[in-house]
Design a protein around this motif. Structure first.
Motif, PDB file in Angstrom:
ATOM      1  N   GLU A  84     -25.210  17.171  17.807  1.00  0.00           N
ATOM      2  CA  GLU A  84     -26.651  17.349  18.011  1.00  0.00           C
ATOM      3  C   GLU A  84     -27.438  17.024  16.754  1.00  0.00           C
ATOM      4  OE1 GLU A  84     -27.241  21.289  19.478  1.00  0.00           O
ATOM      5  OE2 GLU A  84     -26.471  20.844  21.487  1.00  0.00           O
ATOM      6  N   GLN A  87     -27.041  13.224  15.823  1.00  0.00           N
ATOM      7  CA  GLN A  87     -27.855  12.333  16.653  1.00  0.00           C
ATOM      8  C   GLN A  87     -29.312  12.343  16.192  1.00  0.00           C
ATOM      9  OE1 GLN A  87     -28.392  13.410  20.824  1.00  0.00           O
ATOM     10  NE2 GLN A  87     -28.106  11.270  21.416  1.00  0.00           N
ATOM     11  N   LYS A  88     -29.836  13.513  15.900  1.00  0.00           N
ATOM     12  CA  LYS A  88     -31.223  13.614  15.424  1.00  0.00           C
ATOM     13  C   LYS A  88     -31.412  12.916  14.083  1.00  0.00           C
ATOM     14  CE  LYS A  88     -32.177  17.980  17.808  1.00  0.00           C
ATOM     15  NZ  LYS A  88     -32.443  19.439  17.634  1.00  0.00           N
TER      16      LYS A  88
END
Length: 250
Positions: A84, A87-88
């Motif tokens: 998570e 990816q950001k």
């Protein structure tokens, strides 16, 4: 695309510290991630900041215990958080270390590594996996866990490998743009022996008598005895042997 910045999860651990050293020696920019550096991959504290501008995450973090449920929760949570946050941050991929034979495990710590692989492969970022044999460093840990001048060590076949050797292979997998993903690459040491035989070498230096034993209560004990966690024919075998590694510690 040129890759120059790596974030290393578990950067102060048995494997991670070698990964940091290898990357640094090869001229890459490294962001060490561990609670000691203010980054917690389980709570997420400091993770977003650490991954800013990072190209690749190398996941060398591990759970320091044998409890399957606790280890499984650790690996599942860490995989989710790294994917998570990665990816950001625009990370291109995650490269992680696992254990040879993980696909054959049905219980114990090795089975938790199976969950680790699955959780990463189902995440949004591309993943590369390196499966490694047990580390040379594990032998001393097994002796440390026992009391007295006699240690009872499983007489299970293994092909121990140095953590530094695994780190070099892991960095190679992370930095090679054309590294194949299948079959999953494996790294192991050059000499097959039982864990008890390796422990005898270290025990002789510590003044500890080592007795090799069968351990039928260990998860997948029969599979391990039959060689399920030994390297496959496509594995890379690399030194030093346990004896050579032990001699170099003096």
């Amino acid at each position: 695309m040129s890759i120059g910045k790596f974030a290393v999860a578990g950067a102060t651990g048995r494997l991670g510290r070698h990964v940091v050293d290898v990357l640094t020696e090869r001229g890459y920019q490294v962001v060490p991630m561990s609670r000691a550096t203010g980054v917690d991959i389980i709570s997420g504290d400091g993770l977003a900041e650490a991954l800013t501008g990072t190209d690749v995450i190398i996941d060398a973090a591990s759970w320091h215990g044998s409890d399957q449920e606790a280890a499984t929760e650790f690996f599942r949570t860490s995989a989710r958080n790294l994917h998570e946050a990665g990816q950001k941050a625009g990370v291109t991929r995650i490269v992680l270390v696992s254990i040879i034979g993980v696909d054959k495990a049905t219980g114990g710590f090795i089975a938790s590594q199976q969950v680790h692989e699955e959780a990463n492969l189902s995440g949004p970022l591309p993943v590369r996996i390196l499966r490694a044999a047990q580390f040379h460093e594990l032998v001393g840990q097994l002796l440390d866990w026992q009391q007295g001048d006699t240690a009872y060590i499983p007489a299970l076949p293994t092909q121990l490998v140095a953590a530094r050797t695994v780190a070099e292979a892991l960095v190679g997998l992370a930095t090679d743009p054309d590294a194949p993903g299948t079959p999953v690459p494996e790294i192991a040491g050059p000499r097959r022996q039982t864990m008890a035989e390796a422990a005898e070498l270290l025990g002789a230096r510590r003044g500890v008598r080592v007795v090799g034993v069968d351990n039928p209560d260990m998860p997948d004990a029969q599979a391990a005895a039959d060689g399920a966690f030994l390297p496959s024919p496509h594995a890379t075998l690399a030194g030093p042997t346990f004896q050579e590694w032990l001699d170099a510690q003096l």
